[in-house]
Design an enzyme around this catalytic site. Structure first.
Site, PDB file in Angstrom:
ATOM      1  N   LYS A 182       0.857  -1.185   0.000  1.00  0.00           N
ATOM      2  CA  LYS A 182       0.000   0.000   0.000  1.00  0.00           C
ATOM      3  C   LYS A 182       0.894   1.237   0.000  1.00  0.00           C
ATOM      4  CE  LYS A 182      -1.550   2.697   2.925  1.00  0.00           C
ATOM      5  NZ  LYS A 182      -1.368   3.972   2.190  1.00  0.00           N
ATOM      6  N   GLY A 234       7.278   4.962   8.416  1.00  0.00           N
ATOM      7  CA  GLY A 234       6.445   6.151   8.577  1.00  0.00           C
ATOM      8  C   GLY A 234       6.564   6.680   9.987  1.00  0.00           C
ATOM      9  N   SER A 235       5.477   7.248  10.486  1.00  0.00           N
ATOM     10  CA  SER A 235       5.532   7.937  11.775  1.00  0.00           C
ATOM     11  C   SER A 235       5.481   6.952  12.952  1.00  0.00           C
ATOM     12  CB  SER A 235       4.356   8.911  11.874  1.00  0.00           C
ATOM     13  OG  SER A 235       3.143   8.206  11.764  1.00  0.00           O
ATOM     14  N   ALA A 237       3.567   7.228  15.570  1.00  0.00           N
ATOM     15  CA  ALA A 237       2.173   6.997  15.968  1.00  0.00           C
ATOM     16  C   ALA A 237       1.543   5.905  15.113  1.00  0.00           C
ATOM     17  CB  ALA A 237       1.378   8.296  15.847  1.00  0.00           C
ATOM     18  N   GLY A 239       3.159   3.676  13.365  1.00  0.00           N
ATOM     19  CA  GLY A 239       3.915   2.437  13.583  1.00  0.00           C
ATOM     20  C   GLY A 239       3.387   1.663  14.784  1.00  0.00           C
ATOM     21  N   GLU A 256      10.206   1.096  10.674  1.00  0.00           N
ATOM     22  CA  GLU A 256      11.225   2.123  10.430  1.00  0.00           C
ATOM     23  C   GLU A 256      10.536   3.470  10.615  1.00  0.00           C
ATOM     24  OE1 GLU A 256      12.977   4.667   9.449  1.00  0.00           O
ATOM     25  OE2 GLU A 256      13.799   4.176   7.473  1.00  0.00           O
ATOM     26  N   CYS A 290      14.327  10.021   6.713  1.00  0.00           N
ATOM     27  CA  CYS A 290      14.346   9.519   8.090  1.00  0.00           C
ATOM     28  C   CYS A 290      15.721   9.697   8.715  1.00  0.00           C
ATOM     29  CB  CYS A 290      13.924   8.062   8.123  1.00  0.00           C
ATOM     30  SG  CYS A 290      14.785   7.051   6.918  1.00  0.00           S
ATOM     31  N   GLU A 388      11.207  15.068  15.952  1.00  0.00           N
ATOM     32  CA  GLU A 388      11.424  15.024  14.509  1.00  0.00           C
ATOM     33  C   GLU A 388      10.531  16.049  13.823  1.00  0.00           C
ATOM     34  OE1 GLU A 388      10.070  11.574  12.225  1.00  0.00           O
ATOM     35  OE2 GLU A 388      11.994  11.592  11.193  1.00  0.00           O
TER      36      GLU A 388
HETATM   37  P1  NAD Z   1       2.283   8.202   8.306  1.00  0.00           P
HETATM   38  O1  NAD Z   1       3.015   7.314   9.233  1.00  0.00           O
HETATM   39  O2  NAD Z   1       0.936   8.663   8.710  1.00  0.00           O
HETATM   40  O3  NAD Z   1       2.115   7.447   6.869  1.00  0.00           O
HETATM   41  C1  NAD Z   1       3.073   6.542   6.328  1.00  0.00           C
HETATM   42  C2  NAD Z   1       2.312   5.388   5.651  1.00  0.00           C
HETATM   43  O4  NAD Z   1       1.536   4.682   6.627  1.00  0.00           O
HETATM   44  C3  NAD Z   1       1.297   5.837   4.598  1.00  0.00           C
HETATM   45  O5  NAD Z   1       1.251   4.845   3.564  1.00  0.00           O
HETATM   46  C4  NAD Z   1      -0.020   5.857   5.369  1.00  0.00           C
HETATM   47  O6  NAD Z   1      -1.160   5.704   4.555  1.00  0.00           O
HETATM   48  C5  NAD Z   1       0.147   4.658   6.265  1.00  0.00           C
HETATM   49  N1  NAD Z   1      -0.608   4.718   7.511  1.00  0.00           N
HETATM   50  C6  NAD Z   1      -0.918   5.805   8.263  1.00  0.00           C
HETATM   51  N2  NAD Z   1      -1.584   5.427   9.373  1.00  0.00           N
HETATM   52  C7  NAD Z   1      -1.694   4.077   9.323  1.00  0.00           C
HETATM   53  C8  NAD Z   1      -2.274   3.092  10.179  1.00  0.00           C
HETATM   54  N3  NAD Z   1      -2.883   3.427  11.326  1.00  0.00           N
HETATM   55  N4  NAD Z   1      -2.186   1.796   9.827  1.00  0.00           N
HETATM   56  C9  NAD Z   1      -1.569   1.428   8.691  1.00  0.00           C
HETATM   57  N5  NAD Z   1      -1.029   2.305   7.815  1.00  0.00           N
HETATM   58  C10 NAD Z   1      -1.071   3.619   8.139  1.00  0.00           C
HETATM   59  O7  NAD Z   1       3.217   9.378   7.954  1.00  0.00           O
HETATM   60  P2  NAD Z   1       2.788  10.856   7.489  1.00  0.00           P
HETATM   61  O8  NAD Z   1       1.592  11.377   8.197  1.00  0.00           O
HETATM   62  O9  NAD Z   1       2.724  10.836   6.038  1.00  0.00           O
HETATM   63  O10 NAD Z   1       4.044  11.661   8.048  1.00  0.00           O
HETATM   64  C11 NAD Z   1       4.105  11.958   9.406  1.00  0.00           C
HETATM   65  C12 NAD Z   1       5.466  11.720   9.939  1.00  0.00           C
HETATM   66  O11 NAD Z   1       5.927  10.405   9.590  1.00  0.00           O
HETATM   67  C13 NAD Z   1       6.562  12.609   9.418  1.00  0.00           C
HETATM   68  O12 NAD Z   1       6.618  13.844  10.030  1.00  0.00           O
HETATM   69  C14 NAD Z   1       7.779  11.780   9.746  1.00  0.00           C
HETATM   70  O13 NAD Z   1       8.105  11.946  11.094  1.00  0.00           O
HETATM   71  C15 NAD Z   1       7.310  10.371   9.580  1.00  0.00           C
HETATM   72  N6  NAD Z   1       7.770   9.775   8.333  1.00  0.00           N
HETATM   73  C16 NAD Z   1       8.890   9.029   8.404  1.00  0.00           C
HETATM   74  C17 NAD Z   1       9.370   8.429   7.284  1.00  0.00           C
HETATM   75  C18 NAD Z   1      10.593   7.608   7.328  1.00  0.00           C
HETATM   76  O14 NAD Z   1      11.302   7.518   6.365  1.00  0.00           O
HETATM   77  N7  NAD Z   1      10.869   6.959   8.446  1.00  0.00           N
HETATM   78  C19 NAD Z   1       8.718   8.588   6.081  1.00  0.00           C
HETATM   79  C20 NAD Z   1       7.550   9.353   6.021  1.00  0.00           C
HETATM   80  C21 NAD Z   1       7.075   9.931   7.171  1.00  0.00           C
END
Ligand code: NAD
Length: 486
Positions: A182, A234-235, A237, A239, A256, A290, A388
């Site tokens: 996804k 991703g974030s 929260a 994660g 990650e 990241c 971050e």
């Molecule tokens: P996010 O964590 O909300 O989204 C990342 C991915 O996870 C997206 O595909 C999203 O649709 C999916 N997602 C979101 N909530 C989910 C859930 N409850 N269950 C399953 N999948 C879910 O990230 P964001 O809102 O786009 O960005 C917010 C913060 O995330 C940024 O400020 C940064 O700190 C972090 N981030 C980190 C990386 C990294 O490389 N580690 C990459 C992008 C964002």
């Protein structure tokens, strides 16, 4: 001209899920926009529970079908073909990535090459996944086999959409897993192109499936009871939610979750080299990586000369539409723009001093989400030095000596990567040992490539990606013991 050509490339992608080798269109529920022009590009469906369940069932059937019968050497050849096809499509993929995400074209090209390199690297591994024999004495024989972990869910972020997907997908396929991915809701198109490339290269139907959508679709994927391993970037929260839902069916997870990575500069460092490393480390991709070097920790005697060099270099960085190849494009989305803005308001409240930037940037004819390179001299407990921001914001702290630098570097909720510039190898190696992160860079921030493993400690998550270590998450060890007459 570049915009026109890029929009043509965009039109060449059919936006719809890819399930079992078929393109499945759906009702447009999500909007993709160019963050530099704040202009709609196209719409996208949001798959939700039903399409996730369908895709996972298809991936399960493919795992037990033709994919299981595909020899490791053939998996390797497929990965090689996919790598070459990604490289051959660099112009098109990079333009689309830049349009949807904003990053400078040369950086998007770099991402496409990295994605091709992941497939090249893991292609060479596919037929070398070997078990071991275990000595048990007379009349017994035991051996291990490394089997694919099963159906893998990839939940992908938006900051380097193709490269992040390739980072997990290539080892998963090399290991013999099937995948449901996804992509992030704002940047799904390169994943669709990759899926089409995989199909054209001969990957059996159902081995890779893409379901488009937002966080609820992601949640449906991590919560699907037939998923064996979840790879999430991703974030923090999100994660935690992913881990909680995967725990309901005891799926393993790789998380990650970003960082607030320290870069230490000691008094004996080559300051020009260090300044280059600092600027690249925090302003690449407008700080949306990241592993960004978001915290500069500098020994007091060289703080002023180093900051002069960093500020001078940062001032020269250009902003513009990613397709015009500036040094910084816009932030990826309105949400990201507000996140950076909120962090800067908080920095002011905390008493941090702005050395450069600090306010949204005006870019001629572009109403988009631009922030200039921003440098803050931070107070010890300010949020800008601990949380971050995921934007082009460098938090600077001065310390009296190397020991204080190491202590401050470790005083952080995150533990992803860190770096040091010094000519004293004893100090460099002592720092590398002491830092509670997964990857340390000495005199070359972010050096390395697909071969060097990385992953989280503390709030940065856990599990390792890249390199041979990155294969482990996709393998499950089976031991067989035979008793016989001898
Ligand atoms: P996010 O964590 O909300 O989204 C990342 C991915 O996870 C997206 O595909 C999203 O649709 C999916 N997602 C979101 N909530 C989910 C859930 N409850 N269950 C399953 N999948 C879910 O990230 P964001 O809102 O786009 O960005 C917010 C913060 O995330 C940024 O400020 C940064 O700190 C972090 N981030 C980190 C990386 C990294 O490389 N580690 C990459 C992008 C964002």
């Amino acid at each position: 001209m570049k915009l026109h050509t890029s929009l043509d490339h965009l039109g060449s992608v059919i936006v719809g899920h890819r399930i079992g080798g078929q393109t499945v269109p759906g009702e447009e529920r999500l909007e993709l926009a160019d963050p530099a022009r704040v202009a709609r590009l196209t719409g996208s469906p949001d798959g939700g529970q039903d399409w996730i369940d369908e895709a996972v069932a298809v991936a399960r059937a493919a795992l037990n079908g033709q994919w299981r019968a595909t020899k490791p050497v053939e998996r390797g050849r497929l990965l090689t073909a996919i790598s070459r096809a990604i490289a051959a499509n660099e112009d098109r993929i990079a333009a689309i990535e830049t349009l949807c995400m904003g990053k400078p074209l040369k950086q998007a090209r770099g991402d496409v090459r990295t994605a091709a390199r992941f497939f090249e690297y893991y292609a060479g591994v596919a037929d070398k996944i070997e078990g071991e024999t275990i000595p048990l004495g007379q009349g017994m024989l035991a051996w291990t086999e490394l089997e694919p972990v099963g159906v893998n869910a990839q939940i992908v972020p938006w900051n380097a959409p193709l490269a992040m997907l390739a980072r997990g997908l290539a080892p998963a396929l090399a290991a013999g897993c099937t995948v449901v991915a996804k992509p992030a809701e704002t940047t799904p198109l390169s994943a669709l192109i990759l899926s089409d490339i995989c199909t054209a290269a001969g990957l059996p139907d159902g081995v890779l499936n893409i379901v488009l959508g937002g966080r609820d679709t992601g949640a449906a994927l991590s919560g699907n009871a037939d998923v064996d391993h979840v790879t999430f970037t991703g974030s923090v929260a999100a994660g935690k939610k992913v881990m909680a839902s995967a725990s309901q069916h005891l799926a393993s997870v790789t998380l990650e979750l970003g960082g607030k990575s320290p870069l230490v500069v000691l008094r004996d460092a080559d300051l020009d080299r260090a300044a280059d490393g600092v600027v690249r480390g925090i302003f690449w991709n407008a700080g949306q990586i990241c592993a960004a070097s978001a915290r500069l920790i500098v020994e007091a005697p060289v703080a002023e000369p180093l900051l002069d060099k960093v500020v001078e270099r940062a001032k020269r960085l250009t902003l513009g539409h990613g397709l015009d190849d500036p040094d910084l494009g816009p932030l990826a989305s309105k949400a990201q723009f507000h996140r950076v803005g909120d962090a800067l308001v908080q920095a002011e409240r905390d008493g941090d001093t702005v050395l450069l930037g600090g306010k949204p940037a005006e870019v001629t004819d572009l109403p988009g989400y631009f922030y200039p390179p921003t440098i803050l001299r931070t107070r010890p407990d300010s949020q800008a030095s601990r949380r971050e921001i995921f934007g082009p914001v460098l938090a600077v702290s001065e310390v009296p000596d190397a020991a204080a630098a190491t202590e401050l570097a470790n005083d952080c909720d995150y533990g992803l990567v860190g770096g040091i510039y010094t000519r004293d190898m004893d100090r460099a190696l002592a720092f590398a040992r002491a830092l509670n992160v997964s990857q340390v860079f000495v005199n070359g921030y972010l050096a390395g490539g697909v071969e060097t493993p990385v992953g989280g400690r503390k709030d940065s998550g856990f599990g390792r990606e890249k390199g041979l270590r990155g294969l482990q998450a996709y393998l499950s060890t089976k031991c067989t013991t035979v008793t016989f007459s001898e």
